[in-house]
Design an enzyme around this catalytic site. Structure first.
Site, PDB file in Angstrom:
ATOM      1  N   TYR A 122       0.841  -1.203   0.000  1.00  0.00           N
ATOM      2  CA  TYR A 122       0.000   0.000   0.000  1.00  0.00           C
ATOM      3  C   TYR A 122       0.870   1.244   0.000  1.00  0.00           C
ATOM      4  O   TYR A 122       2.039   1.222   0.341  1.00  0.00           O
ATOM      5  CB  TYR A 122      -0.982   0.013   1.179  1.00  0.00           C
ATOM      6  CG  TYR A 122      -0.394   0.417   2.510  1.00  0.00           C
ATOM      7  CD1 TYR A 122      -0.411   1.746   2.916  1.00  0.00           C
ATOM      8  CD2 TYR A 122       0.157  -0.529   3.363  1.00  0.00           C
ATOM      9  CE1 TYR A 122       0.121   2.119   4.143  1.00  0.00           C
ATOM     10  CE2 TYR A 122       0.681  -0.172   4.585  1.00  0.00           C
ATOM     11  CZ  TYR A 122       0.665   1.162   4.969  1.00  0.00           C
ATOM     12  OH  TYR A 122       1.193   1.527   6.179  1.00  0.00           O
ATOM     13  N   CYS A 123       0.250   2.337  -0.433  1.00  0.00           N
ATOM     14  CA  CYS A 123       0.878   3.656  -0.411  1.00  0.00           C
ATOM     15  C   CYS A 123      -0.196   4.652   0.004  1.00  0.00           C
ATOM     16  O   CYS A 123      -1.142   4.282   0.681  1.00  0.00           O
ATOM     17  CB  CYS A 123       1.493   3.991  -1.771  1.00  0.00           C
ATOM     18  SG  CYS A 123       0.283   4.089  -3.107  1.00  0.00           S
ATOM     19  N   GLU A 124      -0.075   5.875  -0.426  1.00  0.00           N
ATOM     20  CA  GLU A 124      -1.065   6.887  -0.056  1.00  0.00           C
ATOM     21  C   GLU A 124      -2.406   6.636  -0.737  1.00  0.00           C
ATOM     22  O   GLU A 124      -3.440   6.617  -0.090  1.00  0.00           O
ATOM     23  CB  GLU A 124      -0.540   8.285  -0.394  1.00  0.00           C
ATOM     24  CG  GLU A 124      -1.360   9.413   0.183  1.00  0.00           C
ATOM     25  CD  GLU A 124      -1.278   9.498   1.701  1.00  0.00           C
ATOM     26  OE1 GLU A 124      -2.246  10.023   2.293  1.00  0.00           O
ATOM     27  OE2 GLU A 124      -0.299   9.052   2.302  1.00  0.00           O
TER      28      GLU A 124
END
Length: 180
Positions: A68-70
């Protein structure tokens, strides 16, 4: 020529939350350290996108790996890199940590920070540069050195990967993790 799928299997925030409750997932945050320190999903390991190619596959091919990221863009890139390297059971958190927070799930870090550290750096540096220019034209030409000093600091940060202004801003009370 290697062809890869451009669409990763997505996992919803609710599915990830359930998997984390059952400890059935290896969760990897592919954002930068300052973003991770600001807010991350509990139990997530940090591996910035630039370092993803150095990851080794889990010992068990049954281990589900969730990236995951932003918002999901960088984790999609990380997914493609790892899929090409033969990683199995990869998932990408749909909507990233933004969706996770929208769903009301817990995060750790300085989640009470009003803005990300990088945005704080941009605002502070921009303000100092603009102030130096305005004061240089209206008060004394010596104030142009303020703009030059900040510009030099940004150049150093870009070349070295160490932003002294970000380190200073992270010491402010609203940027510290809760309980510290």
């Amino acid at each position: 020529m290697i062809t890869t799928t451009t669409e990763s299997p997505l996992i919803s925030a609710a599915e990830l939350h359930n998997a984390l409750q059952q400890r059935q997932v290896l969760l990897i945050d592919v954002r930068e350290p300052n973003e991770y320190n600001n807010a991350h999903i509990p139990g997530a390991l940090l591996c910035p996108l630039a370092n993803v190619q150095e990851l080794e596959p889990p010992c068990s091919s049954d281990t589900r790996v969730v990236l995951y990221c932003e918002s999901g863009r960088r984790s999609q890139m990380a997914y493609e890199i790892l899929a090409r390297r033969g990683f199995q059971n990869l998932k990408n958190l749909e909507g990233g940590i933004q969706r996770w927070k929208q769903m009301g799930y817990a995060v750790r870090g300085a989640a009470n920070a009003p803005l990300s550290i990088m945005r704080q750096v941009q605002i502070t540096a921009g303000s100092l540069i603009l102030t130096g220019v305005i004061l240089g034209f209206t008060v004394n030409a010596g104030f142009f050195f303020l703009s030059g000093f900040v510009g030099l600091g940004m150049l150093f940060a870009g070349l070295s990967g160490r932003c002294l202004l970000a380190q200073l801003l992270m010491r402010l009370p609203f940027n510290r993790p809760k309980g510290k």
